[in-house]
Motif scaffolding. Structure first.
Motif, PDB file in Angstrom:
ATOM      1  N   SER A  43       0.829  -1.206   0.000  1.00  0.00           N
ATOM      2  CA  SER A  43       0.000   0.000   0.000  1.00  0.00           C
ATOM      3  C   SER A  43       0.862   1.254   0.000  1.00  0.00           C
ATOM      4  CB  SER A  43      -0.921   0.010   1.227  1.00  0.00           C
ATOM      5  OG  SER A  43      -1.578   1.263   1.339  1.00  0.00           O
ATOM      6  N   GLY A  44       0.488   2.214  -0.825  1.00  0.00           N
ATOM      7  CA  GLY A  44       1.172   3.494  -0.835  1.00  0.00           C
ATOM      8  C   GLY A  44       0.858   4.332   0.388  1.00  0.00           C
ATOM      9  N   ALA A  45      -0.106   3.887   1.203  1.00  0.00           N
ATOM     10  CA  ALA A  45      -0.470   4.602   2.422  1.00  0.00           C
ATOM     11  C   ALA A  45       0.376   4.153   3.608  1.00  0.00           C
ATOM     12  CB  ALA A  45      -1.951   4.390   2.736  1.00  0.00           C
ATOM     13  N   SER A  46       1.305   3.228   3.366  1.00  0.00           N
ATOM     14  CA  SER A  46       2.150   2.698   4.438  1.00  0.00           C
ATOM     15  C   SER A  46       3.624   2.960   4.141  1.00  0.00           C
ATOM     16  CB  SER A  46       1.921   1.187   4.583  1.00  0.00           C
ATOM     17  OG  SER A  46       2.870   0.613   5.460  1.00  0.00           O
ATOM     18  N   LEU A  47       4.378   3.221   5.196  1.00  0.00           N
ATOM     19  CA  LEU A  47       5.830   3.373   5.048  1.00  0.00           C
ATOM     20  C   LEU A  47       6.543   2.021   5.067  1.00  0.00           C
ATOM     21  CD1 LEU A  47       7.012   6.458   7.180  1.00  0.00           C
ATOM     22  CD2 LEU A  47       7.291   6.091   4.725  1.00  0.00           C
ATOM     23  N   LYS A  48       5.822   0.952   5.344  1.00  0.00           N
ATOM     24  CA  LYS A  48       6.433  -0.370   5.404  1.00  0.00           C
ATOM     25  C   LYS A  48       6.545  -0.937   3.990  1.00  0.00           C
ATOM     26  CE  LYS A  48       4.726  -1.327  10.064  1.00  0.00           C
ATOM     27  NZ  LYS A  48       3.854  -2.182  10.902  1.00  0.00           N
ATOM     28  N   ARG A  49       7.551  -0.431   3.251  1.00  0.00           N
ATOM     29  CA  ARG A  49       7.765  -0.851   1.867  1.00  0.00           C
ATOM     30  C   ARG A  49       9.234  -1.205   1.686  1.00  0.00           C
ATOM     31  NH1 ARG A  49       5.365   3.802  -1.564  1.00  0.00           N
ATOM     32  NH2 ARG A  49       5.010   4.918   0.379  1.00  0.00           N
ATOM     33  N   PRO A  50       9.570  -2.469   1.879  1.00  0.00           N
ATOM     34  CA  PRO A  50      10.971  -2.906   1.848  1.00  0.00           C
ATOM     35  C   PRO A  50      11.715  -2.535   0.569  1.00  0.00           C
ATOM     36  CG  PRO A  50       9.554  -4.656   2.673  1.00  0.00           C
ATOM     37  CD  PRO A  50       8.653  -3.584   2.179  1.00  0.00           C
ATOM     38  N   GLU A  51      11.064  -2.673  -0.591  1.00  0.00           N
ATOM     39  CA  GLU A  51      11.756  -2.404  -1.852  1.00  0.00           C
ATOM     40  C   GLU A  51      12.054  -0.919  -2.037  1.00  0.00           C
ATOM     41  OE1 GLU A  51      13.041  -4.605  -4.491  1.00  0.00           O
ATOM     42  OE2 GLU A  51      13.044  -5.544  -2.516  1.00  0.00           O
ATOM     43  N   LEU A  52      11.145  -0.072  -1.588  1.00  0.00           N
ATOM     44  CA  LEU A  52      11.400   1.366  -1.686  1.00  0.00           C
ATOM     45  C   LEU A  52      12.618   1.749  -0.851  1.00  0.00           C
ATOM     46  CD1 LEU A  52      10.776   4.272  -2.455  1.00  0.00           C
ATOM     47  CD2 LEU A  52       9.083   4.338  -0.586  1.00  0.00           C
ATOM     48  N   PHE A  53      12.698   1.208   0.359  1.00  0.00           N
ATOM     49  CA  PHE A  53      13.822   1.565   1.218  1.00  0.00           C
ATOM     50  C   PHE A  53      15.107   0.856   0.791  1.00  0.00           C
ATOM     51  CE2 PHE A  53      10.370   3.274   3.668  1.00  0.00           C
ATOM     52  CZ  PHE A  53      10.925   4.419   4.205  1.00  0.00           C
ATOM     53  N   ARG A  54      14.983  -0.292   0.110  1.00  0.00           N
ATOM     54  CA  ARG A  54      16.182  -0.924  -0.468  1.00  0.00           C
ATOM     55  C   ARG A  54      16.712  -0.046  -1.599  1.00  0.00           C
ATOM     56  NH1 ARG A  54      17.811  -4.765  -4.374  1.00  0.00           N
ATOM     57  NH2 ARG A  54      15.706  -4.994  -5.233  1.00  0.00           N
ATOM     58  N   LEU A  55      15.793   0.505  -2.392  1.00  0.00           N
ATOM     59  CA  LEU A  55      16.197   1.421  -3.461  1.00  0.00           C
ATOM     60  C   LEU A  55      16.963   2.604  -2.874  1.00  0.00           C
ATOM     61  CD1 LEU A  55      13.935   2.779  -6.332  1.00  0.00           C
ATOM     62  CD2 LEU A  55      15.337   4.323  -4.968  1.00  0.00           C
ATOM     63  N   LEU A  56      16.403   3.218  -1.826  1.00  0.00           N
ATOM     64  CA  LEU A  56      17.050   4.395  -1.241  1.00  0.00           C
ATOM     65  C   LEU A  56      18.411   4.047  -0.643  1.00  0.00           C
ATOM     66  CD1 LEU A  56      13.955   6.103   0.422  1.00  0.00           C
ATOM     67  CD2 LEU A  56      15.140   6.791  -1.662  1.00  0.00           C
ATOM     68  N   SER A  57      18.508   2.872  -0.037  1.00  0.00           N
ATOM     69  CA  SER A  57      19.800   2.477   0.554  1.00  0.00           C
ATOM     70  C   SER A  57      20.842   2.212  -0.517  1.00  0.00           C
ATOM     71  CB  SER A  57      19.630   1.243   1.443  1.00  0.00           C
ATOM     72  OG  SER A  57      19.338   0.089   0.679  1.00  0.00           O
TER      73      SER A  57
END
Length: 209
Positions: A43-57
């Motif tokens: 969900s885009g309404a949640s910050l619990k998005r492993p792939e998004l934060f893997r991208l940022l890291s």
């Protein structure tokens, strides 16, 4: 500078890769290859998005996070959106969205510091606006859905979400075989609340047998 593409869909039934060709065409038109794709169904309404934060890291300063639409990045409430922006800004990552033309200038480095600052300021303002619109759309849909359910309940027409009989039968077989809950979740994509409900149902049927 690396371009990292982020593709998201809200549920496992939706195709998160739907916009991949559009992102590829856009990057090719701008003369940049896409270094990596990060795909998830969350969900885009949640910050619990492993792939998004893997991208940022994985990002280095001045890397680009490429998305189809701003709502693929955020349907977050204001506090969570500010937290995500701090993470992005702290890593000096540029956001480029196909539906936000002002962001396309982020793919070029201006020799004029003033012009660069102006583009960043305008892009930040537009991102905030589109993120707020995406959140409002999310809340409006949730409200209309709740109203529809209440109306259906009042008239006796609400039956809830239909059960996935085949999947639940497979989960029950795995429970009978003493498979771990973690393995069942990985294999079927079910929630732990569904596992708990089916586990209780299995125990009740075994006691009744």
């Amino acid at each position: 500078m690396f371009i990292r593409a982020y593709l998201r869909a809200s549920t496992k039934e939706q195709d998160a890769l739907r916009a991949k060709a559009q992102l590829e065409d856009f990057a090719k038109e701008k003369g940049f290859p896409i270094a990596a794709y990060y795909v998830e169904n969350e969900s885009g309404a949640s910050l619990k998005r492993p792939e998004l934060f893997r991208l940022l890291s994985d990002c280095s300063p001045n890397d680009t996070l490429l998305i189809e639409q701003v709502d693929r990045l955020s349907r977050l409430n204001e506090a969570d959106w500010e937290a995500l922006k701090r993470e992005i800004d702290g890593r000096q990552v540029r956001i480029v969205a196909l539906d936000l033309p002002t962001s396309h200038a982020m793919l070029t480095n201006s020799d004029d510091p003033f012009t660069g600052r102006m583009f960043r300021a305008i892009n930040s303002m537009m991102l905030d606006m589109l993120a707020a619109i995406a959140r409002k759309d999310y809340e409006d849909r949730r409200r209309r859905q709740a109203q529809g359910i209440e109306k259906a309940k009042a008239t006796g027409r609400y039956k809830g979400r239909p059960e996935d009989a085949d999947r639940n039968a497979a989960i029950t077989r795995m429970l009978k075989a003493k498979a771990s809950w973690n393995d069942i979740v990985k294999a079927t994509g079910c929630s732990r609340s569904t596992l708990l409900r089916l586990s209780k149902r299995l125990k009740e049927s075994e006691r009744a047998a």
